[in-house]
Design an enzyme around this catalytic site. Structure first.
Site, short mmCIF file in Angstrom:
data_model
loop_
_atom_site.label_atom_id
_atom_site.label_comp_id
_atom_site.label_asym_id
_atom_site.label_seq_id
_atom_site.Cartn_x
_atom_site.Cartn_y
_atom_site.Cartn_z
N LYS A 140 37.52 46.78 47.33
CA LYS A 140 38.52 47.17 46.34
C LYS A 140 39.51 48.20 46.86
CE LYS A 140 35.59 46.33 42.26
NZ LYS A 140 36.50 45.49 41.46
N ASN A 185 29.92 40.56 36.07
CA ASN A 185 30.41 41.92 36.27
C ASN A 185 31.43 42.27 35.20
OD1 ASN A 185 33.28 42.75 37.42
ND2 ASN A 185 32.88 40.64 38.09
N CYS A 187 33.34 45.38 35.79
CA CYS A 187 33.74 46.62 36.48
C CYS A 187 35.00 47.24 35.87
CB CYS A 187 33.94 46.36 37.97
SG CYS A 187 32.40 46.00 38.85
N PHE A 189 38.44 47.03 36.99
CA PHE A 189 39.43 47.59 37.92
C PHE A 189 39.10 49.03 38.33
CE2 PHE A 189 43.30 44.75 36.58
CZ PHE A 189 42.71 43.67 37.23
N VAL A 270 46.44 38.84 36.72
CA VAL A 270 46.61 38.87 35.26
C VAL A 270 45.45 38.16 34.58
CG1 VAL A 270 49.12 39.04 35.30
CG2 VAL A 270 48.04 36.79 35.39
N SER A 271 44.31 38.07 35.27
CA SER A 271 43.25 37.21 34.76
C SER A 271 41.86 37.84 34.71
CB SER A 271 43.18 35.94 35.61
OG SER A 271 43.09 36.25 37.00
N SER A 272 41.74 39.10 35.03
CA SER A 272 40.43 39.74 34.89
C SER A 272 40.07 39.82 33.41
CB SER A 272 40.44 41.14 35.50
OG SER A 272 39.26 41.84 35.14
N PRO A 273 38.83 39.46 33.05
CA PRO A 273 38.44 39.54 31.64
C PRO A 273 37.99 40.93 31.22
CG PRO A 273 36.64 38.63 32.91
CD PRO A 273 37.78 38.84 33.88
N ASN A 274 38.02 41.88 32.16
CA ASN A 274 37.43 43.20 31.91
C ASN A 274 38.45 44.30 31.63
OD1 ASN A 274 34.77 42.15 32.44
ND2 ASN A 274 35.31 42.17 34.62
N THR A 275 39.73 43.94 31.55
CA THR A 275 40.78 44.88 31.16
C THR A 275 41.42 44.36 29.87
OG1 THR A 275 41.24 45.54 33.45
CG2 THR A 275 42.98 45.92 31.82
N LYS A 314 47.09 35.27 40.25
CA LYS A 314 45.71 34.84 40.09
C LYS A 314 45.44 34.58 38.62
CE LYS A 314 41.00 35.92 41.58
NZ LYS A 314 40.18 36.80 42.43
N ASN A 343 39.88 33.21 38.70
CA ASN A 343 39.12 34.43 38.51
C ASN A 343 37.77 34.06 37.88
OD1 ASN A 343 38.51 37.27 38.17
ND2 ASN A 343 40.70 37.65 38.02
N THR A 344 37.02 35.06 37.43
CA THR A 344 35.74 34.82 36.79
C THR A 344 35.93 34.24 35.40
OG1 THR A 344 35.70 37.08 35.95
CG2 THR A 344 34.61 36.67 38.06
N THR A 417 30.81 35.78 45.68
CA THR A 417 29.42 35.89 45.26
C THR A 417 28.45 35.31 46.29
OG1 THR A 417 30.12 35.76 42.95
CG2 THR A 417 27.79 35.34 43.41
#
Length: 455
Positions: A140, A185, A187, A189, A270-275, A314, A343-344, A417
């Site tokens: 990261k 995960n 996390c 960012f 623009v695709s992380s599910p964690n933000t 992404k 992404n995930t 992974t």
């Protein structure tokens, strides 16, 4: 003093092979001090043990010196499998940090064998020795770029990097689903910020230029040169936004202004599910406005002959057909340089939904993501008519998996992974299997196979 002489012999052999670097020699494989104890100081039992150890060291060192470099390199990568069970016993995030730390200190094997020529390709005017890359999320903060590229990846993507440092979500936030070959995960960012990353990449860039200057006289003018701004491979920089930021575009623009000079390509994540709210930026109007602003920020900077770094987006695997059509339309209209798919996922496909950890919030990666992400990849290749380079990411754990991604439309592929589970030994294995798949089906190159299942 015989013990110290044998250590010096083994040290010299390892230095010759490239197993040790000067740093590790100076820290832990140095010569004996003047007051080193004599062998006679030890008991009879100790002398016997010391003698046996010396014999093994000397014999081993002598044998290693007669083995060809390719064989020895193969041994080193295979030997890393012995470490995997120890990492499995650790907390997931602690094991991750330890792995990054080891790569940062070059305590990992370095690939000395050339990649199969069939794997070489050129994308965006950059020459890749192979199409197998490491996805963002592993390194990261750009701590281990040299060590990771040295493992034999064709490219490494660092980040996601946010403008301002942030801790991410509370721990625990990484969960292994070992039986399914997956990870969940959340996390969020966690990042040291663009200033810290820029300092590291700047130092690496300077070292790279110095090495290039010193080696110019020894390289043939006709040699095909792979690599980019960070070393022997290509470096991508994945940009994110801060959780509390109200202006996403400003965050990405700041990342471009600070980090693009060190990148062979840039990624808007623009695709992380964690933000919270991040995936809303994948909407047609929102994405179009964002990409325009980021492209303008990149293009207003001064660039040399190579021009500005390519800009990719992404996207998530949890998208409808309409969503995919909108993204494809934006990519074609704005001449986007590429898309990373994907992404995930926030879904829990079989057999993950039977695991007690399936209820944990976060993005799922690993083998269960393969079919979903590959279907989205194939659909996007068709929608963009093969005009936009795609990077296939999600669930790859073998050369055959990588090959399926390429046939579905990917020009390049990324691991994460499977690498976390399998370690460095997985990289040469995937490359060899991928080359075998291409040759078996009669393809002369990676590019010949791209999108073969969509024709």
């Amino acid at each position: 003093m015989a013990a110290w002489s044998s250590r010096k012999l083994l040290r010299d052999v390892f230095l010759k092979r490239g197993v040790l670097n000067r740093f590790s020699v100076s820290r832990g494989f140095s010569s004996a001090p003047e007051n080193a104890p004599k062998i006679g100081y030890y008991s009879k039992k100790g002398r016997l043990l010391t003698g046996a150890t010396l014999g093994l060291v000397i014999a081993g060192g002598a044998y290693v010196s007669t083995v060809d470099e390719a064989t020895f390199c193969g041994w080193l990568f295979s030997a890393t499998k012995l470490v995997n069970p120890f990492f499995a016993l650790m907390d997931a995030e602690f094991a991750h940090k330890l792995a990054v730390s080891a790569a940062a200190r070059c305590w990992v094997p370095r690939e000395k064998r050339p990649d199969p020529s069939i794997l070489g390709l050129e994308v965006w005017g950059r020459k890749f020795s192979n199409p197998v890359g490491l996805a963002a999320g592993f390194d990261k903060n750009a701590e281990a770029v040299d060590g990771l590229l040295g493992l034999g990846f064709g490219f490494v993507e660092v980040g996601s990097v946010t403008p301002v440092p942030q801790d991410g979500n509370p721990k625990p936030r990484m969960f292994r689903l070992r039986n399914e070959g997956a990870v969940i995960n959340r996390c969020g960012f966690n990042s040291e910020g663009i200033v810290a990353v820029a300092k590291r990449l700047g130092a690496q860039h300077g070292k790279r230029k110095l090495d290039e200057t010193s080696s110019t006289s020894t390289n043939s003018n006709n040699e095909v040169k792979h690599g980019g701004k960070a070393g022997p491979g290509i470096l991508g920089v994945n940009l994110g936004k801060n959780k509390t930021s109200e202006d996403a575009a400003a965050d990405y623009v700041q990342g471009v202004h600070t980090l693009s000079q060190f990148a062979d390509y840039l990624v808007i994540n623009v695709s992380s599910p964690n933000t919270p709210g991040l995936r809303m930026l994948q909407g047609r109007k929102q994405l179009k406005d964002l990409v325009k602003k980021v492209q303008a920020a990149r293009d207003e900077m001064q660039w040399g002959e190579e021009g500005p770094p390519p800009l990719l987006v992404k996207i998530a695997p949890d998208l409808s057909k309409e969503d995919l059509e909108d993204i494809a339309a934006v990519a074609l209209a704005l001449h986007l340089d590429g898309l990373i798919i994907s992404n995930t996922t926030i879904s829990r496909p079989d057999p993950v939904n039977q695991n007690p950890l399936a209820s944990e919030t976060g993005g799922l990666s690993g083998k269960p993501l393969f079919n979903l992400s590959t279907n989205i990849l194939k659909e996007m290749y068709i929608l963009t008519r093969g005009r936009v380079p795609l990077i296939g990411c999600g669930g790859i754990s073998s050369g055959e998996d990588a090959y399926k991604k390429i046939r579905a439309g990917a020009t390049l592929v990324q691991l994460y992974t499977a690498f976390a589970y399998g370690g460095p030994a997985l990289i040469p294995q995937i490359k060899a299997e991928l080359a075998a798949c291409l040759e078996k089906d009669g393809f002369k190159s990676i590019l010949d196979a791209v999108g073969a299942d969509c024709r």
